[in-house]
Design a protein around this motif. Sequence first.
Motif, PDB file in Angstrom:
ATOM      1  N   TYR A  64      65.980 -23.165  -3.751  1.00 20.17           N
ATOM      2  CA  TYR A  64      65.946 -24.603  -4.022  1.00 20.17           C
ATOM      3  C   TYR A  64      64.571 -25.134  -3.631  1.00 20.17           C
ATOM      4  CZ  TYR A  64      71.092 -24.373  -4.238  1.00 20.17           C
ATOM      5  OH  TYR A  64      72.396 -24.063  -4.555  1.00 20.17           O
ATOM      6  N   ILE A  65      63.864 -25.746  -4.590  1.00 16.33           N
ATOM      7  CA  ILE A  65      62.530 -26.265  -4.296  1.00 16.33           C
ATOM      8  C   ILE A  65      62.551 -27.790  -4.250  1.00 16.33           C
ATOM      9  CG2 ILE A  65      61.343 -24.290  -5.310  1.00 16.33           C
ATOM     10  CD1 ILE A  65      60.703 -26.071  -7.753  1.00 16.33           C
ATOM     11  N   GLY A  66      61.622 -28.312  -3.427  1.00 17.01           N
ATOM     12  CA  GLY A  66      61.479 -29.752  -3.296  1.00 17.01           C
ATOM     13  C   GLY A  66      60.214 -30.049  -2.512  1.00 17.01           C
ATOM     14  N   PRO A  67      60.021 -31.278  -2.101  1.00 14.92           N
ATOM     15  CA  PRO A  67      58.780 -31.661  -1.431  1.00 14.92           C
ATOM     16  C   PRO A  67      58.583 -30.922  -0.101  1.00 14.92           C
ATOM     17  CG  PRO A  67      59.999 -33.604  -2.157  1.00 14.92           C
ATOM     18  CD  PRO A  67      60.918 -32.439  -2.302  1.00 14.92           C
ATOM     19  N   LYS A  68      57.533 -30.108  -0.013  1.00 14.18           N
ATOM     20  CA  LYS A  68      57.036 -29.490   1.224  1.00 14.18           C
ATOM     21  C   LYS A  68      57.977 -28.497   1.890  1.00 14.18           C
ATOM     22  CE  LYS A  68      53.632 -30.306   2.885  1.00 14.18           C
ATOM     23  NZ  LYS A  68      52.341 -29.624   2.654  1.00 14.18           N
ATOM     24  N   ARG A  69      58.980 -28.012   1.189  1.00 14.95           N
ATOM     25  CA  ARG A  69      59.883 -27.030   1.791  1.00 14.95           C
ATOM     26  C   ARG A  69      60.715 -26.368   0.710  1.00 14.95           C
ATOM     27  NH1 ARG A  69      61.907 -31.722   5.389  1.00 14.95           N
ATOM     28  NH2 ARG A  69      59.697 -31.417   5.640  1.00 14.95           N
ATOM     29  N   TYR A  70      61.379 -25.291   1.098  1.00 19.94           N
ATOM     30  CA  TYR A  70      62.325 -24.663   0.177  1.00 19.94           C
ATOM     31  C   TYR A  70      63.439 -24.001   0.950  1.00 19.94           C
ATOM     32  CZ  TYR A  70      59.429 -20.366   0.827  1.00 19.94           C
ATOM     33  OH  TYR A  70      58.724 -19.307   1.334  1.00 19.94           O
ATOM     34  N   PHE A  71      64.567 -23.838   0.267  1.00 17.15           N
ATOM     35  CA  PHE A  71      65.808 -23.374   0.888  1.00 17.15           C
ATOM     36  C   PHE A  71      66.383 -22.268   0.011  1.00 17.15           C
ATOM     37  CE2 PHE A  71      70.314 -23.472   1.934  1.00 17.15           C
ATOM     38  CZ  PHE A  71      70.337 -23.766   3.290  1.00 17.15           C
TER      39      PHE A  71
ATOM     40  N   VAL B 233      75.401 -11.820   0.278  1.00 24.32           N
ATOM     41  CA  VAL B 233      75.118 -10.577   0.988  1.00 24.32           C
ATOM     42  C   VAL B 233      76.381  -9.733   1.176  1.00 24.32           C
ATOM     43  CG1 VAL B 233      73.048 -11.433   2.130  1.00 24.32           C
ATOM     44  CG2 VAL B 233      75.278 -11.763   3.240  1.00 24.32           C
ATOM     45  N   GLY B 234      77.417 -10.023   0.382  1.00 19.88           N
ATOM     46  CA  GLY B 234      78.616  -9.198   0.384  1.00 19.88           C
ATOM     47  C   GLY B 234      79.691  -9.678   1.326  1.00 19.88           C
ATOM     48  N   ASP B 235      80.925  -9.268   1.058  1.00 17.84           N
ATOM     49  CA  ASP B 235      82.080  -9.608   1.893  1.00 17.84           C
ATOM     50  C   ASP B 235      82.257 -11.119   2.044  1.00 17.84           C
ATOM     51  OD1 ASP B 235      82.699  -6.912   2.331  1.00 17.84           O
ATOM     52  OD2 ASP B 235      81.304  -6.795   4.013  1.00 17.84           O
ATOM     53  N   GLY B 236      81.969 -11.847   0.981  1.00 20.24           N
ATOM     54  CA  GLY B 236      82.150 -13.292   1.020  1.00 20.24           C
ATOM     55  C   GLY B 236      81.065 -14.055   1.750  1.00 20.24           C
ATOM     56  N   ARG B 237      80.056 -13.364   2.229  1.00 22.42           N
ATOM     57  CA  ARG B 237      79.021 -13.997   3.060  1.00 22.42           C
ATOM     58  C   ARG B 237      77.869 -14.536   2.205  1.00 22.42           C
ATOM     59  NH1 ARG B 237      76.884  -9.394   6.442  1.00 22.42           N
ATOM     60  NH2 ARG B 237      77.296  -8.321   4.471  1.00 22.42           N
ATOM     61  N   ILE B 238      77.355 -15.663   2.628  1.00 17.04           N
ATOM     62  CA  ILE B 238      76.107 -16.197   2.090  1.00 17.04           C
ATOM     63  C   ILE B 238      75.122 -16.317   3.253  1.00 17.04           C
ATOM     64  CG2 ILE B 238      74.964 -18.251   1.171  1.00 17.04           C
ATOM     65  CD1 ILE B 238      77.362 -18.721  -0.600  1.00 17.04           C
ATOM     66  N   GLN B 239      73.964 -15.706   3.085  1.00 10.29           N
ATOM     67  CA  GLN B 239      72.904 -15.879   4.069  1.00 10.29           C
ATOM     68  C   GLN B 239      71.902 -16.884   3.510  1.00 10.29           C
ATOM     69  OE1 GLN B 239      69.981 -12.673   5.195  1.00 10.29           O
ATOM     70  NE2 GLN B 239      70.928 -12.913   7.197  1.00 10.29           N
ATOM     71  N   TRP B 240      71.435 -17.785   4.364  1.00  7.70           N
ATOM     72  CA  TRP B 240      70.471 -18.795   3.918  1.00  7.70           C
ATOM     73  C   TRP B 240      69.223 -18.778   4.789  1.00  7.70           C
ATOM     74  CZ3 TRP B 240      69.282 -22.169   7.747  1.00  7.70           C
ATOM     75  CH2 TRP B 240      70.245 -22.449   8.722  1.00  7.70           C
ATOM     76  N   TYR B 241      68.134 -19.225   4.194  1.00  3.47           N
ATOM     77  CA  TYR B 241      66.853 -19.337   4.879  1.00  3.47           C
ATOM     78  C   TYR B 241      66.256 -20.699   4.546  1.00  3.47           C
ATOM     79  CZ  TYR B 241      67.252 -14.232   4.870  1.00  3.47           C
ATOM     80  OH  TYR B 241      67.697 -12.945   5.008  1.00  3.47           O
ATOM     81  N   ALA B 242      65.773 -21.409   5.554  1.00  3.72           N
ATOM     82  CA  ALA B 242      65.120 -22.699   5.351  1.00  3.72           C
ATOM     83  C   ALA B 242      63.671 -22.580   5.826  1.00  3.72           C
ATOM     84  CB  ALA B 242      65.849 -23.794   6.121  1.00  3.72           C
ATOM     85  N   PHE B 243      62.714 -22.722   4.897  1.00  5.80           N
ATOM     86  CA  PHE B 243      61.298 -22.566   5.195  1.00  5.80           C
ATOM     87  C   PHE B 243      60.654 -23.944   5.367  1.00  5.80           C
ATOM     88  CE2 PHE B 243      62.556 -18.724   3.121  1.00  5.80           C
ATOM     89  CZ  PHE B 243      61.767 -17.711   3.648  1.00  5.80           C
ATOM     90  N   PHE B 244      59.907 -24.101   6.489  1.00  6.29           N
ATOM     91  CA  PHE B 244      59.234 -25.359   6.777  1.00  6.29           C
ATOM     92  C   PHE B 244      57.782 -25.099   7.173  1.00  6.29           C
ATOM     93  CE2 PHE B 244      63.691 -25.973   8.122  1.00  6.29           C
ATOM     94  CZ  PHE B 244      64.068 -26.962   7.222  1.00  6.29           C
ATOM     95  N   ALA B 245      56.903 -26.009   6.762  1.00  6.75           N
ATOM     96  CA  ALA B 245      55.505 -25.932   7.175  1.00  6.75           C
ATOM     97  C   ALA B 245      55.370 -26.651   8.518  1.00  6.75           C
ATOM     98  CB  ALA B 245      54.605 -26.579   6.124  1.00  6.75           C
TER      99      ALA B 245
ATOM    100  N   GLY C 222      68.929 -32.766   8.490  1.00  5.97           N
ATOM    101  CA  GLY C 222      68.071 -33.939   8.565  1.00  5.97           C
ATOM    102  C   GLY C 222      66.734 -33.733   7.878  1.00  5.97           C
ATOM    103  N   LEU C 223      66.231 -32.499   7.894  1.00  8.04           N
ATOM    104  CA  LEU C 223      64.973 -32.190   7.228  1.00  8.04           C
ATOM    105  C   LEU C 223      65.150 -32.070   5.714  1.00  8.04           C
ATOM    106  CD1 LEU C 223      63.443 -29.572   9.703  1.00  8.04           C
ATOM    107  CD2 LEU C 223      62.828 -31.980   9.434  1.00  8.04           C
ATOM    108  N   HIS C 224      66.393 -32.063   5.239  1.00 12.68           N
ATOM    109  CA  HIS C 224      66.670 -31.998   3.802  1.00 12.68           C
ATOM    110  C   HIS C 224      67.369 -33.267   3.313  1.00 12.68           C
ATOM    111  CE1 HIS C 224      66.131 -27.634   4.588  1.00 12.68           C
ATOM    112  NE2 HIS C 224      65.673 -27.619   3.362  1.00 12.68           N
ATOM    113  N   GLU C 225      67.088 -34.362   3.970  1.00 17.12           N
ATOM    114  CA  GLU C 225      67.706 -35.630   3.558  1.00 17.12           C
ATOM    115  C   GLU C 225      67.341 -35.952   2.109  1.00 17.12           C
ATOM    116  OE1 GLU C 225      67.897 -40.330   4.960  1.00 17.12           O
ATOM    117  OE2 GLU C 225      66.810 -38.836   6.167  1.00 17.12           O
TER     118      GLU C 225
END
Length: 608
Positions: free
Chosen positions: A330-337, A342-354, A387-390
Amino acid sequence: MKFLPVAVIAAASSVAAFAPSSPLAQRSPVAFSNVASLSSLSSLSSLSSSSSSRLEATTTTTSTSTGISSAITKEDLGELLSLPARQGRPLRVAIAGGGVGGLTTALCMLKKGFDVTVYEKTAAFARFGGPIQFASNALSVLKEIDDELFNRVMDKFTFTGTRACGIKDGLRADGTFRMTEDSLDYVLNPDAPADWFVKFPLKGCADLFGLPYTGVVDRPDLQEILIDECRKLKPDFIQNGNPVVSYETLGKGEGVTVNLEDGSTADADVLVGSDGIWSAVRAQMYGEEIRKSSGNLQRRQGCTYSGYTVFAGETVIKTPDYYETGYKVYIGPKRYFVTSDVGDGRIQWYAFFALPPGTKRAPSGWGGSTREGQADDEENLVEYIKGLHEGWTDEIMTVLDATPPDSVEQRDLYDRSPEFLRSWAEGNVVLMGDAVHPMMPNLGQGGCQAIEDAYILTETLAATKSTSKIEDSLQQFYRKRILRTSGVQFLSRLASDLIINAFDTPWSPHDDLGKSWKSYLTFFWKPLLRFVIFPAQFAFLYSYHPTGDMGALPGDLAARWKDQHFADSEEAFERVAREGQKAAGPSFFEKASDKAFDKTEEKEAAAV
């Protein structure tokens, strides 16, 4: 998002990988005479002595048919190195580090008949670990190394590249996880969905080469498989709790002395530095101080802070698109998510911030779940990231709300510039993997490139017939790998830099969400990314595939996996419905020294 130098890098890498590597074509007839003489001496040695592979003659003089004489010294000959069909003794290899790269190298070399010992920092391996991505190029290498290894990894694998993967609009995605196309219809039709910005051609590029599709495997499962396969060949191949701290290379054909943490030493023909981004082997080779940081934390042991910190978490959640998508950016102003199945019903997420380095909110790295030492150890990290993804899509909020706050972890991301001016090898010592080319995680190629290193290093050493040729072989390995790994490093770093600094919410004539110059630029990038840059990028990444085309196998593997993935995921969803979410365990091996380092790092950050 990725520029056209991809094609140049791909072409240069192909030349480096497939050009004749033997220097014999450039040698004089006298040199050919020496090679012929070495062959003759080897035959005589096999007849006269079966107890030693060392050629005792200090100097042997031979003559060619043209009357030219040459002298072969003991230094030239070294000790003959064996393969199953070649006389001599096994090559003795010490490997610093028992991560994925080190273990893959060990297995590859053991299968060639080398005498391998791995020296690992952790006192014992335990089941700590999150998923690691294996792209199609790495899967080809695994199969070429060993069919049994490949089959066992496939049994634990989750395919992502068989499903929709790509970039979504972080502001315009409607929050329902709907599956739409990535066309430009929304420009003319205000009712057309604009959720997907562009999709990645992962499946198409894999099909182009006939390779298995990209996916993930849990790191503990992978390491258990590698350790088990290695122990089948050498039960005591690994020594835990006693890492390599330094070395002394003894000269041409004489090997290396490996100095271990407990004060003992070990002798080997080759030392492979596979001990990660804060490598002790690299520190000595390049004159660095281990984990020494600049005052502002922008540099650490020769590595540069990327400008980004990343938070990560994991949850079990059945989103409406769970079975239809692999991973989404997911792209947007100054960050991405980023989210990934990853299997077995799991979702792994990463939030990148400058953010500046040392901006600590969560435990460092992926290891450990303690909140000690953080600015506010009672802070709800999920709420902080929300809050950083308002103003962003509810799809992100839904995933975050399902994540146990205690499972959130953080890492400041460091990488290195390519080593064009310094070799990866010094004497009988060589670096590989993150020890010499750490890279940003955007392309999921860090582990893949380490596996390529393992295979190519092994093949290069397997062609080395004498200890006197090891130094040349290690330099040859460097030349084979430098262009390709540098290209992947460049693309991995470029992805973050462009998304953060040059991308924004794409322009649309129907709303005011994207009106900056970056928004217009992002909009005009779309067709180029979709039809040129991403196809070229993934074709470059998958262009190294030692197995060749695998025919119907990739499709068969994906079809067999699909039913099992559905059953396992549904079971996980039912379990969470009954018992609720539980915080995932640490994602990497816990190391006592790393905990101490984290505290030092926090003090340094506080002093800045």
